[in-house]
Design an enzyme around this catalytic site. Structure first.
Site, PDB file in Angstrom:
ATOM      1  N   GLN A 166       0.725  -1.261  -0.042  1.00 49.45           N
ATOM      2  CA  GLN A 166       0.076  -0.135   0.062  1.00 49.45           C
ATOM      3  C   GLN A 166       0.999   1.284   0.067  1.00 49.45           C
ATOM      4  O   GLN A 166       2.001   1.214   0.399  1.00 49.45           O
ATOM      5  CB  GLN A 166      -1.008  -0.135   1.074  1.00 49.45           C
ATOM      6  N   LYS A 181       5.765   3.338  -0.924  1.00 52.69           N
ATOM      7  CA  LYS A 181       5.176   2.410  -1.156  1.00 52.69           C
ATOM      8  C   LYS A 181       5.906   0.945  -0.202  1.00 52.69           C
ATOM      9  O   LYS A 181       6.765   0.933  -0.031  1.00 52.69           O
ATOM     10  CB  LYS A 181       5.364   1.747  -2.625  1.00 52.69           C
ATOM     11  N   ASP A 313       0.567  -3.768 -16.437  1.00 51.28           N
ATOM     12  CA  ASP A 313      -0.355  -3.594 -15.281  1.00 51.28           C
ATOM     13  C   ASP A 313      -1.207  -2.355 -15.232  1.00 51.28           C
ATOM     14  O   ASP A 313      -1.331  -1.593 -14.377  1.00 51.28           O
ATOM     15  CB  ASP A 313      -0.130  -4.046 -13.811  1.00 51.28           C
TER      16      ASP A 313
END
Length: 515
Positions: A166, A181, A313
């Site tokens: 996260q 992160k 992604d």
């Protein structure tokens, strides 16, 4: 004999009592998390898969209508939805690699039933969060010092939570705003056993349902997961992609703060902007949706066809849009954990296949799809790549508008073609699987932005594929004169496509190909 066994029995009883007592102490001391236990996680997954299998077998056993009937399809849709909800619940409880597999499943639009895609897509936004106290522990351990000496402040509420980590907004001591992160603390420890469990379960499902051959999904996750868990690798990917796309002034990737980054912590530039699919943000900031998606198409066509180095992604949470001081759109690409280098043979065959589809060249489609291992199922493969019906592909995907009727027809036929689709996914080169995932995520963005029929998508693909195909011919020319002639042909072809692209910019609602 009994006398010999008595010491063994007593030892076993003592061990059992000690084990139960130890578990009890750990439990009440909050030192034992049952969800971390491999047996519990695997058992939970096994129960879920068994429930889904029984649901399909039992519910369809009593169906008297043929599989081609509307009643059968409606019942199957209900089972798909129930099963997808059970899978999502399993992913959210087990977290980690299970969420990653679920997200991958949710990205395969037009490759798996819509009910699964729509349900699992929510995992991109609803991934479980790690408590802030655990985040601070990871920072303290990996940075080797108290986070408060590194960061002036850290927002306890994450900007976003994903399957493996996260991101928190923070401020350095010099006042610089950064995004940090942080990997979920238990992910790496659980990932290996989780992937093994997923693989075993998918093999079991394929035995029960021979048409469901998705073991490759676990194999691909197993392959890319170690790369995603190494944030230093992600930082290197980010910098490499920035260099490979440097010719696009509207593309931005975050700067990496290497002195504050480790394998589990990545400190990077905080980038402003709205989510790429936030139409309200576009309206509020007077940003052209068509212009932004044209830029997205140019960037990803450059990655896939020309550079062969792809960000795999590109879901909406990983791309931001903003405005430059000059008022032009800026595309910021985030989360660089999954990058792929496409092999040269795959890149060339894939480029030629797309050029064949753009030219409605059926024989070309058959030839280049065969080079990718698809064989006689080239027509289904073309539909998978374009999300168009075979009728639409044969008539030229850039020559027709994707209607609601065609979309409904495609989705209706997916469940009927699952064995063929599954077979194709098991045959194509592994890098094509990630290209398919990338295509479907980008297609999902185009639907949300309502630009799925924008012809710029096809002109940018035409430009990229033309450059790739002609460069290969030039490199293998028999003589300098032949090479020069090919260069001239390439420039003329690119010029014609550019003229058409300019026409579409001046008259965005007048595509002469569909009049």
């Amino acid at each position: 004999m009994f006398a010999l066994r008595r010491p063994l029995v007593k030892a076993a009883l003592l061990a059992a009592i000690g084990g139960v007592t130890g578990v009890g102490v750990l439990h009440y001391a909050n030192l034992l998390d049952y969800n971390e236990m491999g047996a519990v996680r695997i058992g939970r997954a096994g129960v879920t898969v068994a429930q889904i299998a029984v649901d399909y077998k039992w519910s369809l056993f009593w169906m008297k209508d043929p599989p081609s009937s509307e009643a059968y399809r409606k019942e199957l849709s209900k089972i798909h939805l129930r099963s997808a909800e059970k899978l999502k619940e399993l992913c959210c409880i087990n977290k980690g690699a299970f969420v990653k597999v679920g997200q991958h499943l949710g990205s395969l639009d037009y490759l798996v039933p819509t009910e699964y895609v729509d349900t699992m897509k929510s995992l991109y936004n609803d991934a479980p969060q790690t408590p802030f106290e655990d985040i601070l522990k990871v920072l303290r351990k990996d940075l080797g010092r108290d986070p408060r000496t590194v960061f002036r402040k850290i927002d306890p509420e994450p900007l976003g939570a994903a399957s493996l980590a996260q991101v928190h907004k923070a401020e350095l001591n010099d006042g610089t705003t950064v995004a940090v992160k942080v990997q979920h603390s238990k992910v790496e420890r659980q990932s290996r056993s989780d992937i093994t469990a997923v693989k075993v379960l998918l093999v079991a499902v394929s035995k029960i349902f021979p048409t469901f051959q998705f073991v490759w999904l676990a194999e691909e996750t197993e392959k890319i997961l170690p790369m995603e868990l190494d944030f230093l690798n992600e930082g290197r990917n980010c910098e490499r992609l920035g260099k490979s796309l440097s010719r696009f002034p509207f593309v931005k990737v975050p700067k990496i703060y290497w002195d504050l980054s480790t394998k589990r912590v990545l400190t990077m530039e905080y980038c402003e902007g709205g989510r790429i699919d936030d139409l309200q943000y576009y309206r509020a900031n007077h940003i052209s949706v068509s212009d932004v998606f044209t830029k997205i198409s140019k960037v990803f066509n450059e990655m896939i066809f020309v550079n062969g180095y792809v960000h795999c992604d590109p879901h909406p949470g990983n791309m931001l849009v903003s405005k430059s001081p000059l008022g032009t759109p800026i595309l910021t690409i985030l989360d660089h954990g999954v990058h792929m280098q496409i092999s040269e043979p795959t890149r060339l065959s894939y480029s030629k296949l797309w050029l064949s589809m753009l030219d409605a060249d059926v024989e070309g489609m058959k030839k280049f799809a065969s080079e990718l291992g698809v064989g006689d199922m080239f027509d289904i493969f073309a539909c998978m790549l374009t999300a168009r019906s075979w009728t639409g592909v044969r008539s030229g995907i850039q020559n027709s508008v994707l209607s609601d009727g065609e979309m409904f027809d495609i989705k209706r036929k997916i469940s009927m073609l699952l064995p063929e689709i599954s077979d194709i996914l098991n045959k194509v080169p592994r890098d094509v699987l990630l290209i398919l995932k990338t295509n479907d995520l980008l297609r999902g963005i185009s639907y949300k932005l309502k630009v799925q029929n924008d012809p710029h998508v096809f002109t940018t693909a035409s430009l990229a594929c033309t450059r790739v195909v002609y460069r290969e011919k030039i490199n293998h020319a028999d003589s300098p004169l032949a090479a020069l002639k090919l260069v001239g042909n390439m420039l003329w072809t690119l010029f014609k496509i550019k003229i058409f692209e300019f026409y579409l910019t001046i008259f965005p609602n007048r595509n002469p190909l569909i009049l």
